[in-house]
Design an enzyme around this catalytic site. Structure first.
Site, short mmCIF file in Angstrom:
data_model
loop_
_atom_site.label_atom_id
_atom_site.label_comp_id
_atom_site.label_asym_id
_atom_site.label_seq_id
_atom_site.Cartn_x
_atom_site.Cartn_y
_atom_site.Cartn_z
CE1 TYR A 109 -4.30 -0.98 -0.40
CE2 TYR A 109 -3.73 -2.64 1.22
CZ TYR A 109 -4.60 -2.15 0.27
OH TYR A 109 -5.75 -2.83 -0.04
CD GLU A 208 -1.46 -31.69 11.74
OE1 GLU A 208 -0.88 -32.80 11.72
OE2 GLU A 208 -2.44 -31.43 11.00
CG ASP A 259 -3.92 -35.12 12.18
OD1 ASP A 259 -3.97 -35.41 13.39
OD2 ASP A 259 -4.71 -34.34 11.63
#
Lengths: 378, 378
Positions: A109, A208, A259
């Site tokens: 910006y 995780e 996982d």
């Protein structure tokens, strides 16, 4: 002759914020010299392409190769990018001078302005234009964006027997063993004006999912086991990856508990060997020393109850498992080849949350058993 | 006669963890009484349907209406759900007895077991089965899941002149003015075993994006302005919404500073009036007192530089703006009708990050000006 790419520097400038300021100034001086010497202004970066991304077998991480590219101003296809890169360099220099930070969106910006009445064009229109030029600059200067006062998105929490000395603003000293249910939020920049001291831990456990971190924190797992307990809360952010690297540099073993599925594996390998996208800073954020605790499909043979905890692997899981078998950094490990083949054969996956099945605190025992019996994957 | 739904209770049991344990026990006793009295075991919840979700005009938030539904055991279409709900109630009771927490995923895995050799079926196969039954239980008991020791996902950070006394585990007292670059990570449960004390602030500033929170924290905005600075990091989690409600209960004005687009509006209205999904706990987590600081498209008239910072609104933005004009809780406010119509007319949107355009610290001035001139939306 313009600035040289990172790997070829011979100067002793630091890669911290002070060093970054000096390097930016040298880049500017070199460009000005080129102009005064009637040379085509030029700077050099390392090529960020798939073909120049290599797996460093000795180091154990993904990094860029030796191919470099010159960026010159007097070149019809490069002059705009050249000008834009200089504008970014100038902004970063001003951020360092002001001692203020922003995000790469904030930088964009500041650069989204009109080039003037005579040119009906903005310097930048989309952030997708500025992002790759920031990477060019990181490579040219040999500093990460965090030292150019550009924050990356942050994610992750930490608790353990250690203190953080944060010299940001008026400064704060925080005892990581007194963070209650919350833990310390890992920031974007874990190198400048911050120290990790009195680290009294035997290892680092990286989890995780935040839900499992909360579970383990409640059990005081980090206190009983004397470890540092981190959650990356899904894919690890730059700051979390860098911090894990720093703990490994202190000689602490790094165990990752994820996982047993595509995302868990991906998060692990990103921590361990880095990723294609961030290969340009691979050495600084990869932790090849990391070990994968689980969960694994081979755990089904160790824990009877897990047989009722499995989920069906999706076609996506199975396809990715096949692909992973082709990566040299994975298929060099027999243990991973066996695990992935087992997934493909059984068509099953497992979540770390399922370890709460028999009782909520079973997850603590699982982790201890995996570490003590060295039943982790490389 | 089974347990009655929340709104109709006349007992003095608390809605904290101790009260939750008593309520679970009473639910169990009532069911047992039904059995001994040869009645069909039964409990009652409030109906969670769109038609029973109402906007409470006086209160200014979304809540459930008066429709209730009975759940009975001897009913072919309800017996499985009844049994499943009782299993959830039993697990939650054991979590409270053990003084241990888990996530709703963790709860699901404790319930994902076979019903025995004679029935070839699991009690639960998917978490989508257990989630709505947890909501049933919250309504029947009149306690939120956090007091049933079920953690929700947490998100959000805080800094300011106040302290947090967290009696979790061995306890921790944290000075929210000494949190460095990180801030305090807002947990799932901000009611049980936790206190917010010495709150010396004039107002609460809630910021959508973490990057802007980091920016404002770096400027010491909260210190100079004496406010509590929160980021919800996108859509606000249950814990963050509940905490904002608690600050409003302390009499602090709540100002929300978001993007001027669909997501920014949505995040604001979720904080202010609650959401359809969580209407069943609307009163506890909605903050009708909240005010919207911006950014707004009407800011384009206030700040010349913003004209070069706009983005094109997407069709999705414009469609949602049209829809929002139909909501009674929005279209009762002329200021919001004007703003949304301006968006539709100009087809523009603005991000909060763009306030860094002129200089990084401009965002500080913007917020102060908006508050001081009361140029916020209701």
């Amino acid at each position: 002759m313009g600035a040289k790419p990172a790997g070829k520097r011979t100067d002793a400038e630091g890669s911290d914020e002070a060093g970054a300021e000096r390097r930016l100034e040298r880049l500017g001086r070199n460009i000005v010299d080129d102009i005064y010497n009637s040379k085509n202004p030029r700077f050099t970066t390392t090529t960020r392409s798939r073909s120049n991304t290599i797996y460093d077998k000795k180091g154990g991480f993904l990094r860029l190769g030796d191919a470099t590219e010159d960026h010159t101003f007097i070149n019809i296809s490069q002059s705009k990018r050249f000008m834009q890169t200089m504008a970014i360099a100038s902004k970063c220099h001003s951020f360092l001078e002001q001692n203020l930070h922003t995000s790469i969106r904030g930088l964009f910006y500041q650069l989204k302005y009109s080039l003037g009445d005579e040119v009906d064009e903005n310097l930048f229109n989309e952030q997708t234009e500025s992002n790759p030029l920031i990477e060019d600059l990181e490579l040219t200067l040999g500093v990460r964006r965090e030292s150019l006062n550009l924050n990356a998105n942050r994610k992750g929490v930490l608790v353990g027997n250690m203190r953080v000395v944060d010299r940001f603003g008026e400064g704060a000293e925080m005892d990581m063993s007194k963070m209650g249910r919350s833990g310390w939020a890992i920031p974007s920049d874990v190198d400048n004006d911050i120290d990790f001291v009195d680290v009294k831990a035997k290892y680092v456990l990286v989890v995780e999912k935040d839900a499992l971190w909360v579970r383990l924190n409640e059990d005081g797992f980090w206190k009983k086991e004397n470890c540092i307990l981190i959650s990356t809360i899904g894919q690890a952010a730059r700051g979390a990856r860098r911090l894990i690297r720093k703990f490994a540099d202190m000689g602490l073993p790094i165990y990752v508990f994820n996982d047993g599925d595509v995302w868990g594996w991906y998060i692990y390998w990103t921590i361990k060997t880095g990723s294609m996208n961030l290969a340009y800073i691979g050495k600084d954020i990869a932790t090849p020393e990391a070990r994968f605790l689980g969960v694994t499909i081979s755990d089904l043979d160790r824990y009877e109850f897990l047989k009722s905890m499995t989920m069906k692997a999706t076609e996506f899981d199975l396809k990715r498992a096949q692909e992973m078998l082709k990566y040299p950094w994975i298929n060099q490990h027999k243990e991973w080849v066996d695990e992935l083949k087992l997934v493909i054969k059984t068509r099953l996956k497992l979540e770390q949350d399922s370890l709460q099945g028999p009782r909520l605190t079973f997850v603590d025992d699982y982790i201890k058993e995996k570490i003590n019996s060295k039943a982790y994957l490389p």
